[in-house]
Design an enzyme around this catalytic site. Sequence first.
Site, PDB file in Angstrom:
ATOM      1  N   GLN A  28     -22.516   8.106   4.495  1.00 44.64           N
ATOM      2  CA  GLN A  28     -21.778   6.769   4.693  1.00 44.64           C
ATOM      3  C   GLN A  28     -20.884   6.830   5.776  1.00 44.64           C
ATOM      4  O   GLN A  28     -19.871   7.480   5.789  1.00 44.64           O
ATOM      5  CB  GLN A  28     -20.926   6.575   3.447  1.00 44.64           C
ATOM      6  CG  GLN A  28     -19.748   5.510   3.274  1.00 44.64           C
ATOM      7  CD  GLN A  28     -18.800   5.948   2.152  1.00 44.64           C
ATOM      8  OE1 GLN A  28     -18.615   7.084   1.650  1.00 44.64           O
ATOM      9  NE2 GLN A  28     -17.836   4.978   1.836  1.00 44.64           N
TER      10      GLN A  28
ATOM     11  N   SER B  92     -15.313   5.947   7.460  1.00 43.34           N
ATOM     12  CA  SER B  92     -13.956   6.204   7.887  1.00 43.34           C
ATOM     13  C   SER B  92     -13.820   6.677   9.442  1.00 43.34           C
ATOM     14  O   SER B  92     -14.958   7.201  10.009  1.00 43.34           O
ATOM     15  CB  SER B  92     -13.388   7.509   7.061  1.00 43.34           C
ATOM     16  OG  SER B  92     -13.220   7.227   5.871  1.00 43.34           O
TER      17      SER B  92
ATOM     18  N   SER C 248     -19.561  13.066   5.004  1.00 38.60           N
ATOM     19  CA  SER C 248     -20.187  13.915   4.323  1.00 38.60           C
ATOM     20  C   SER C 248     -21.543  14.159   4.705  1.00 38.60           C
ATOM     21  O   SER C 248     -22.051  12.994   4.377  1.00 38.60           O
ATOM     22  CB  SER C 248     -20.029  13.899   2.905  1.00 38.60           C
ATOM     23  OG  SER C 248     -18.637  13.858   2.723  1.00 38.60           O
TER      24      SER C 248
ATOM     25  N   GLU D 102     -18.181   3.626  -5.471  1.00 36.70           N
ATOM     26  CA  GLU D 102     -17.563   5.250  -4.936  1.00 36.70           C
ATOM     27  C   GLU D 102     -16.588   5.100  -6.073  1.00 36.70           C
ATOM     28  O   GLU D 102     -16.443   6.287  -6.664  1.00 36.70           O
ATOM     29  CB  GLU D 102     -17.040   5.068  -3.573  1.00 36.70           C
ATOM     30  CG  GLU D 102     -16.575   6.460  -3.229  1.00 36.70           C
ATOM     31  CD  GLU D 102     -15.982   6.340  -1.937  1.00 36.70           C
ATOM     32  OE1 GLU D 102     -15.560   5.309  -1.574  1.00 36.70           O
ATOM     33  OE2 GLU D 102     -15.771   7.683  -1.406  1.00 36.70           O
TER      34      GLU D 102
ATOM     35  N   SER E 234      -7.026   7.938  -2.166  1.00 31.88           N
ATOM     36  CA  SER E 234      -6.008   9.071  -2.300  1.00 31.88           C
ATOM     37  C   SER E 234      -5.196   8.652  -3.488  1.00 31.88           C
ATOM     38  O   SER E 234      -5.043   7.543  -3.996  1.00 31.88           O
ATOM     39  CB  SER E 234      -5.467   9.149  -0.820  1.00 31.88           C
ATOM     40  OG  SER E 234      -4.564   8.036  -0.895  1.00 31.88           O
TER      41      SER E 234
ATOM     42  N   GLU F   8      -2.010   8.066  -3.737  1.00 38.47           N
ATOM     43  CA  GLU F   8      -1.112   7.089  -3.469  1.00 38.47           C
ATOM     44  C   GLU F   8      -1.791   5.758  -3.786  1.00 38.47           C
ATOM     45  O   GLU F   8      -1.563   4.781  -4.157  1.00 38.47           O
ATOM     46  CB  GLU F   8      -0.313   7.172  -2.182  1.00 38.47           C
ATOM     47  CG  GLU F   8       0.363   8.568  -1.890  1.00 38.47           C
ATOM     48  CD  GLU F   8      -0.068   9.657  -1.804  1.00 38.47           C
ATOM     49  OE1 GLU F   8      -1.499   9.767  -1.515  1.00 38.47           O
ATOM     50  OE2 GLU F   8       0.519  10.744  -1.651  1.00 38.47           O
TER      51      GLU F   8
HETATM   52  C1  LIG Z   1     -14.043  15.709   0.657  1.00 43.83           C
HETATM   53  C2  LIG Z   1     -14.209  14.202   1.563  1.00 43.83           C
HETATM   54  C3  LIG Z   1     -15.391  13.618   1.853  1.00 43.83           C
HETATM   55  C4  LIG Z   1     -15.403  12.462   2.441  1.00 43.83           C
HETATM   56  N1  LIG Z   1     -16.445  12.076   2.956  1.00 43.83           N
HETATM   57  C5  LIG Z   1     -16.502  10.622   3.639  1.00 43.83           C
HETATM   58  C6  LIG Z   1     -17.661  10.135   3.812  1.00 43.83           C
HETATM   59  O1  LIG Z   1     -18.732  10.533   3.403  1.00 43.83           O
HETATM   60  N2  LIG Z   1     -17.725   8.958   4.825  1.00 43.83           N
HETATM   61  C7  LIG Z   1     -16.510   8.214   4.932  1.00 43.83           C
HETATM   62  O2  LIG Z   1     -16.541   7.283   5.692  1.00 43.83           O
HETATM   63  N3  LIG Z   1     -15.514   8.838   4.595  1.00 43.83           N
HETATM   64  C8  LIG Z   1     -15.427  10.020   3.885  1.00 43.83           C
HETATM   65  N4  LIG Z   1     -14.239  10.580   3.766  1.00 43.83           N
HETATM   66  C9  LIG Z   1     -12.701  10.217   4.284  1.00 43.83           C
HETATM   67  C10 LIG Z   1     -12.020   9.281   3.052  1.00 43.83           C
HETATM   68  O3  LIG Z   1     -12.405   8.187   2.670  1.00 43.83           O
HETATM   69  C11 LIG Z   1     -10.578   9.238   3.831  1.00 43.83           C
HETATM   70  O4  LIG Z   1      -9.973  10.682   3.871  1.00 43.83           O
HETATM   71  C12 LIG Z   1      -9.717   8.396   2.764  1.00 43.83           C
HETATM   72  O5  LIG Z   1     -10.116   7.170   2.632  1.00 43.83           O
HETATM   73  C13 LIG Z   1      -8.224   8.487   3.370  1.00 43.83           C
HETATM   74  O6  LIG Z   1      -8.174   8.197   4.761  1.00 43.83           O
HETATM   75  P1  LIG Z   1      -7.543   9.042   5.752  1.00 43.83           P
HETATM   76  O7  LIG Z   1      -7.955  10.669   5.788  1.00 43.83           O
HETATM   77  O8  LIG Z   1      -7.594   8.312   7.218  1.00 43.83           O
HETATM   78  O9  LIG Z   1      -5.921   9.066   5.313  1.00 43.83           O
HETATM   79  P2  LIG Z   1      -4.912   8.009   5.568  1.00 43.83           P
HETATM   80  O10 LIG Z   1      -5.419   6.646   5.157  1.00 43.83           O
HETATM   81  O11 LIG Z   1      -4.209   7.873   6.911  1.00 43.83           O
HETATM   82  O12 LIG Z   1      -3.753   8.359   4.595  1.00 43.83           O
HETATM   83  C14 LIG Z   1      -2.645   9.452   4.958  1.00 43.83           C
HETATM   84  C15 LIG Z   1      -1.682   9.442   3.779  1.00 43.83           C
HETATM   85  O13 LIG Z   1      -1.009   8.412   3.714  1.00 43.83           O
HETATM   86  C16 LIG Z   1      -1.059   7.870   2.186  1.00 43.83           C
HETATM   87  N5  LIG Z   1      -1.161   6.310   2.486  1.00 43.83           N
HETATM   88  C17 LIG Z   1      -2.153   5.448   3.226  1.00 43.83           C
HETATM   89  N6  LIG Z   1      -1.934   4.223   2.895  1.00 43.83           N
HETATM   90  C18 LIG Z   1      -1.065   3.925   1.970  1.00 43.83           C
HETATM   91  C19 LIG Z   1      -0.459   2.808   1.163  1.00 43.83           C
HETATM   92  N7  LIG Z   1      -0.611   1.832   1.613  1.00 43.83           N
HETATM   93  N8  LIG Z   1       0.558   3.167   0.392  1.00 43.83           N
HETATM   94  C20 LIG Z   1       0.887   4.332   0.054  1.00 43.83           C
HETATM   95  N9  LIG Z   1       0.341   5.554   0.876  1.00 43.83           N
HETATM   96  C21 LIG Z   1      -0.597   5.391   1.651  1.00 43.83           C
HETATM   97  C22 LIG Z   1      -2.491   8.281   1.939  1.00 43.83           C
HETATM   98  O14 LIG Z   1      -2.383   8.365   0.328  1.00 43.83           O
HETATM   99  C23 LIG Z   1      -2.200   9.658   2.599  1.00 43.83           C
HETATM  100  O15 LIG Z   1      -1.557  10.440   2.033  1.00 43.83           O
HETATM  101  C24 LIG Z   1     -14.133  11.841   2.938  1.00 43.83           C
HETATM  102  C25 LIG Z   1     -12.975  12.529   2.366  1.00 43.83           C
HETATM  103  C26 LIG Z   1     -12.940  13.754   1.926  1.00 43.83           C
HETATM  104  C27 LIG Z   1     -11.358  14.356   1.557  1.00 43.83           C
END
Ligand SMILES: Cc1cc2nc3c(=O)[nH]c(=O)nc-3n(C[C@H](O)[C@H](O)[C@H](O)COP(=O)(O)OP(=O)(O)OC[C@H]3O[C@@H](n4cnc5c(N)ncnc54)[C@H](O)[C@@H]3O)c2cc1C
Length: 410
Positions: free
Chosen positions: A133, A136, A168, A251, A375, A377
Amino acid sequence: MDFNDSPEQAVFRSEVRGWLEENATPKKGVGDSLFGRMSTSEDDFVARAQAWQKKKADAGWAALHWPEAYGGRGASPIETVIYREEEGQFDVPQGVFSIGLGMCGPVLMTHADEETKQRLLPSMITGEKIWCQLFSEPEAGSDLAGLRTRAVRDGDDWVINGQKVWTSGAHYCDYGILVTRHDPTLPKHKGLTFFWLDMKSPGIEIKPIKQISGSANFNEVFFTNVRIPDSQRLGEVGEGWQVSLTTLMNERLAVGGASPPDYQELFELALQTELEDGPAIADPSVRSKLADWYVESEGLRLINARTMTALGRGETPGPQASIAKVVSASKQQEISAYGIDLMELGGAVLDGGPGAGLFQQAYLGSPGIRIAGGSDEILRNIIAERVLQLPGDIRVDRDGPFSDIPSGSS
Ligand SMILES: Cc1cc2nc3c(=O)[nH]c(=O)nc-3n(C[C@H](O)[C@H](O)[C@H](O)COP(=O)(O)OP(=O)(O)OC[C@H]3O[C@@H](n4cnc5c(N)ncnc54)[C@H](O)[C@@H]3O)c2cc1C
C-alpha cells in the site's frame, strides 16, 4: 450483547479449529522456547508465509470474506473474525498478506475491470503474488490528503514522480496500490487519482528503513518518471480520495485485535519469576499491575463482543474498533515494558530467557503499532467526534487550491 456463539457459529468454529489442529502447531506458553521468532531471516519468513497461505488456499480458508466468484469463501464478517481468533492460537506466519487481502483485493473488486480481476486476484489468494500500500509520504501520514506524489497524463499513460514512505513489504512485493496528485490546483481532497502498479516497473527505487528491532520491514519508495497505463487507474480521475477511504476503512477494521504479550503471558511470567524477596506473583505491586491489566483486557473482550454482536446482526460496527486499538496498542507496550523489568538483567537479552524474546520483540514493535492504521491521537479524535459528539478539529486547508498550501520542503 451476546457472549456466546450461535449454533451455526459454534459449528463453524469447531470446523476451523479441527482444520488448524491438523495443519498447524499450537502456540507455546511463555515458559517454552519460542526460539526462531527473532532469528528467522525475512526471506524465510516470507517463504514460510507463502507456503502457509497456499495451504490455506488449497483448503478454502484463504480470503474467507471474499466472494466465491473471486476465489473467496463468501464467509460472513463474523466467521472471518472467528477464523482470525482461532488462527491466533497457532504458531503460523501472520501479516504478509493482510494488506493485499484486506485492502488491495477489495479495492480491485470494486474498481477494476473484469479481466484485471480475473488476472490478479487468484495469485493474491494463493500468496504467489504479494501486494503493498503506497499511501504515506514524508508530508502526508495522518493527513493523507496532503500527499504530493505527482501523476501527469501522457497519452495512454500517466507519468509518476515523487516519494512514498513507510511502505510495508515494498522490498518483496510484486504489486502495489498507489494514490497520487494529478491536479494541484484543485482542493486537496479533489485532485487525487488512484492506480495499481507493478512494483518492478522501471523508475521505482526501494530503500528499506532499518528499525530499532534490527529488521527492515518497511521502506522509502522513490518514483522517477514511472509510467502507469491509464487502464490501471482505479476509480475516475479525481476520485482518488474516495477510493482511498474505502481501503482505509478496511485497514481500521483489520488492526483491531490485541497481540501478545497480554495479561495471560504476564501472569505466566510472574508465576515463573523469583524476585529477591520471593516469587513475583506474591509481590503486592506486581499483583496490583496484573489486576489493572486484567480489567483492561476484560474491557477489551466486552468491546469485541459488542463488535461481534453487531456483525452477527448484519450491522456495521461503529467507531468501537478505534477504542479497541487505542487501548490494546498502549497496553501491549506497557505490559512488554513491565515484563522486561521483571526479568531484571535478563530483560536486556533479545532472544533468550523467559518468553524467548516475546516481551522484548513486542516492546520494540509496539510504538509502531500505536502509529500504524491511525495513531493514538487520530483515533482519539475519531472517538471524540463520532462517539462523544464533541466539536470537530478545525480544518482550514480543505477548500482552497492545494498548491496554495505551504509545503515543509519548499
Ligand atoms: C508499522 C508501520 C507500518 C506502516 N505501513 C504502511 C504502509 O504499508 N503503507 C503506507 O502507506 N503507510 C504505512 N505506514 C505509515 C502510517 O500510515 C503513518 O505512519 C501514519 O498514518 C502516521 O503518519 P505520520 O507517520 O506521517 O505521522 P504524522 O501524521 O506526521 O503525525 C505525527 C504526530 O502528530 C500527531 N497528529 C497528526 N495529526 C494530528 C491531529 N489532527 N490531531 C492530533 N494529533 C495529530 C500524530 O498522532 C503523531 O503523534 C506504516 C506505519 C507504521 C508505524
